[in-house]
Design a protein around this motif. Structure first.
Motif, PDB file in Angstrom:
ATOM      1  N   PRO A 164       0.807  -1.235   0.000  1.00 35.64           N
ATOM      2  CA  PRO A 164       0.000   0.000   0.000  1.00 35.64           C
ATOM      3  C   PRO A 164       0.837   1.281   0.000  1.00 35.64           C
ATOM      4  N   SER A 165       2.115   1.190   0.347  1.00 32.73           N
ATOM      5  CA  SER A 165       2.948   2.397   0.333  1.00 32.73           C
ATOM      6  C   SER A 165       3.149   2.939  -1.086  1.00 32.73           C
ATOM      7  N   PHE A 166       2.759   2.166  -2.104  1.00 32.93           N
ATOM      8  CA  PHE A 166       2.782   2.688  -3.468  1.00 32.93           C
ATOM      9  C   PHE A 166       1.659   3.697  -3.690  1.00 32.93           C
ATOM     10  N   GLN A 167       0.591   3.609  -2.900  1.00 34.75           N
ATOM     11  CA  GLN A 167      -0.544   4.511  -3.073  1.00 34.75           C
ATOM     12  C   GLN A 167      -0.211   5.894  -2.521  1.00 34.75           C
ATOM     13  N   ARG A 168      -0.428   6.907  -3.296  1.00 37.61           N
ATOM     14  CA  ARG A 168      -0.107   8.263  -2.858  1.00 37.61           C
ATOM     15  C   ARG A 168      -0.939   8.695  -1.657  1.00 37.61           C
ATOM     16  N   ASP A 169      -2.129   8.114  -1.547  1.00 37.70           N
ATOM     17  CA  ASP A 169      -2.993   8.523  -0.436  1.00 37.70           C
ATOM     18  C   ASP A 169      -2.801   7.649   0.789  1.00 37.70           C
ATOM     19  N   ASP A 170      -1.766   6.812   0.787  1.00 35.90           N
ATOM     20  CA  ASP A 170      -1.553   5.902   1.906  1.00 35.90           C
ATOM     21  C   ASP A 170      -1.318   6.665   3.212  1.00 35.90           C
ATOM     22  N   VAL A 178      -6.858   0.465   2.590  1.00 31.00           N
ATOM     23  CA  VAL A 178      -6.322   0.366   1.236  1.00 31.00           C
ATOM     24  C   VAL A 178      -6.217  -1.101   0.822  1.00 31.00           C
ATOM     25  N   MET A 179      -5.694  -1.937   1.718  1.00 33.47           N
ATOM     26  CA  MET A 179      -5.553  -3.358   1.414  1.00 33.47           C
ATOM     27  C   MET A 179      -6.913  -4.026   1.249  1.00 33.47           C
ATOM     28  N   ARG A 180      -7.851  -3.688   2.091  1.00 39.31           N
ATOM     29  CA  ARG A 180      -9.188  -4.275   1.994  1.00 39.31           C
ATOM     30  C   ARG A 180      -9.817  -3.939   0.633  1.00 39.31           C
ATOM     31  N   GLY A 181      -9.632  -2.704   0.189  1.00 36.87           N
ATOM     32  CA  GLY A 181     -10.164  -2.309  -1.105  1.00 36.87           C
ATOM     33  C   GLY A 181      -9.525  -3.058  -2.257  1.00 36.87           C
ATOM     34  N   LYS A 182      -8.226  -3.301  -2.170  1.00 35.77           N
ATOM     35  CA  LYS A 182      -7.548  -4.067  -3.204  1.00 35.77           C
ATOM     36  C   LYS A 182      -8.154  -5.462  -3.331  1.00 35.77           C
ATOM     37  N   LEU A 183      -8.330  -6.129  -2.187  1.00 35.91           N
ATOM     38  CA  LEU A 183      -8.783  -7.509  -2.205  1.00 35.91           C
ATOM     39  C   LEU A 183     -10.249  -7.635  -2.616  1.00 35.91           C
ATOM     40  N   GLN A 184     -11.053  -6.651  -2.297  1.00 37.85           N
ATOM     41  CA  GLN A 184     -12.452  -6.708  -2.693  1.00 37.85           C
ATOM     42  C   GLN A 184     -12.605  -6.768  -4.202  1.00 37.85           C
ATOM     43  N   GLY A 185     -11.687  -6.150  -4.912  1.00 37.61           N
ATOM     44  CA  GLY A 185     -11.756  -6.168  -6.360  1.00 37.61           C
ATOM     45  C   GLY A 185     -11.072  -7.356  -6.995  1.00 37.61           C
ATOM     46  N   LEU A 186     -10.399  -8.184  -6.193  1.00 39.89           N
ATOM     47  CA  LEU A 186      -9.624  -9.290  -6.750  1.00 39.89           C
ATOM     48  C   LEU A 186     -10.182 -10.671  -6.448  1.00 39.89           C
ATOM     49  N   PHE A 204      -3.498  -9.840   8.598  1.00 39.74           N
ATOM     50  CA  PHE A 204      -4.009 -11.201   8.451  1.00 39.74           C
ATOM     51  C   PHE A 204      -5.535 -11.229   8.543  1.00 39.74           C
ATOM     52  N   ALA A 205      -6.105 -10.445   9.438  1.00 41.22           N
ATOM     53  CA  ALA A 205      -7.560 -10.436   9.598  1.00 41.22           C
ATOM     54  C   ALA A 205      -8.248  -9.995   8.308  1.00 41.22           C
ATOM     55  N   VAL A 206      -7.659  -9.035   7.612  1.00 43.36           N
ATOM     56  CA  VAL A 206      -8.230  -8.571   6.340  1.00 43.36           C
ATOM     57  C   VAL A 206      -8.157  -9.672   5.291  1.00 43.36           C
ATOM     58  N   TYR A 207      -7.027 -10.367   5.249  1.00 42.15           N
ATOM     59  CA  TYR A 207      -6.880 -11.459   4.281  1.00 42.15           C
ATOM     60  C   TYR A 207      -7.933 -12.547   4.545  1.00 42.15           C
ATOM     61  N   ARG A 208      -8.095 -12.876   5.817  1.00 38.90           N
ATOM     62  CA  ARG A 208      -9.051 -13.928   6.179  1.00 38.90           C
ATOM     63  C   ARG A 208     -10.474 -13.507   5.822  1.00 38.90           C
ATOM     64  N   GLU A 209     -10.828 -12.272   6.140  1.00 42.76           N
ATOM     65  CA  GLU A 209     -12.170 -11.778   5.841  1.00 42.76           C
ATOM     66  C   GLU A 209     -12.456 -11.767   4.334  1.00 42.76           C
ATOM     67  N   SER A 210     -11.409 -11.655   3.542  1.00 42.50           N
ATOM     68  CA  SER A 210     -11.583 -11.578   2.093  1.00 42.50           C
ATOM     69  C   SER A 210     -11.798 -12.937   1.451  1.00 42.50           C
ATOM     70  N   GLY A 211     -11.634 -14.012   2.220  1.00 45.63           N
ATOM     71  CA  GLY A 211     -11.876 -15.346   1.688  1.00 45.63           C
ATOM     72  C   GLY A 211     -10.672 -15.999   1.049  1.00 45.63           C
ATOM     73  N   VAL A 212      -9.483 -15.482   1.351  1.00 38.96           N
ATOM     74  CA  VAL A 212      -8.252 -16.081   0.827  1.00 38.96           C
ATOM     75  C   VAL A 212      -7.954 -17.372   1.606  1.00 38.96           C
TER      76      VAL A 212
END
Length: 286
Positions: A164-170, A178-186, A204-212
């Motif tokens: 996420p440090s690539f994002q200017r608005d990070d 930012v990470m949650r938004g990335k995964l929602q689209g993937l 890790f919690a975000v990854y788990r919630e995303s269904g990975v």
């Protein structure tokens, strides 16, 4: 008044002990180890049972042997079906594209290789040249995208997100958001088994919630200094006594493997924390 007298023999012994400790630390910073995990899932297609993934993380321009000969030898020995490089291939404080690209070119001769950038890549103006050089050498650079891995007519999904440090608005937004938004689209729910390459383990919690199903991360350098019964002392993004410093973590149906990595960055050495190549063998659960 009593005087304390040091025996002459104690000083040489102290010097020997200090020398031995320094030698052990130096050895431990280059004594590469292969760490193997077997992970089972009922979602894994049977055709992928026995599939082997080698993970390299946080090289930071290190060289283990001339041209990283020791590291490449261990990767060959692991006999992977796929190699994942999970960020910080270079170091922003001493960037050397030649070391990074030469290593990557050799990994591509061992197995198909996939790479996601870490926070150090986000810091340097040379990242564009690194990315182009990786593609030229046959390395698949995953920047917020998904690819399909096929084997004997079956498929699994491999996701890769850039740091996420690539994002200017990070700096203005929560990096977790930012990470949650990335995964929602993937993440596609129709995929039978989903592997995510993401540099940072603290979400890790975000990854788990995303269904990975499986996450491969690095970033922690194993907590830099590892103490018995304590674990790592400090990791970027997690601070003191990090929860995810290195190893395999399981929450619900999601597993996360955190590599202790290869090289060092701001702090020049590790303690009781050998650099590692991770090997993951997938297994279909009955």
């Amino acid at each position: 008044m009593k005087k304390t007298v040091l025996k002459a023999g104690l000083l040489p012994l102290g010097g020997l002990a200090a020398g031995a400790l320094a030698g052990w630390i130096a050895w431990g910073n280059t004594a590469l180890v292969l760490t193997t995990y077997t992970l089972s899932s009922g979602k894994l297609p049977k055709q992928f049972s026995g599939y082997r993934i080698a993970q390299v993380s946080d090289l930071h321009n290190a060289q283990l042997g001339k041209g990283n000969k020791k590291l490449l030898w261990m990767l060959e020995r692991a006999r992977p079906d796929l190699i994942a490089i999970t960020g910080d291939l270079i170091d922003s404080r001493r960037t050397d594209l030649t070391v990074a690209l030469d290593f990557a070119a050799e990994t591509g001769k061992i197995a198909p290789c996939y790479y996601v950038p870490g926070n150090h890549e986000a810091r340097v103006p040379e990242y564009g040249r690194l990315r182009e050089g990786l593609w030229d050498r046959g390395i698949v650079v995953l920047t917020d995208e998904a690819v399909t891995i096929q084997r004997a007519g079956a498929e699994i999904t491999l996701l890769g997100v850039e740091d996420p440090s690539f994002q200017r608005d990070d700096l203005r937004r929560d990096a977790k958001t930012v990470m949650r938004g990335k995964l929602q689209g993937l993440v596609g729910q129709e995929a039978p088994y989903i592997i995510l390459l993401s540099h940072r383990p603290e979400w890790f919690a975000v990854y788990r919630e995303s269904g990975v199903d499986l996450v491969l991360s690095g970033h922690t350098h194993g907590g830099q200094f590892r103490l018995p019964w304590v674990g790592g002392l400090l990791a970027p993004g997690q601070g003191l006594h990090p929860k995810y410093d290195g190893g395999c973590y399981i929450q619900g149906a999601t597993s996360m493997v955190v590599s202790r990595g290869i090289g060092n960055s701001l702090f020049p050495f590790r303690f009781n924390n050998r650099p590692e190549v991770v090997l993951i063998q997938l297994k279909q659960a009955p």
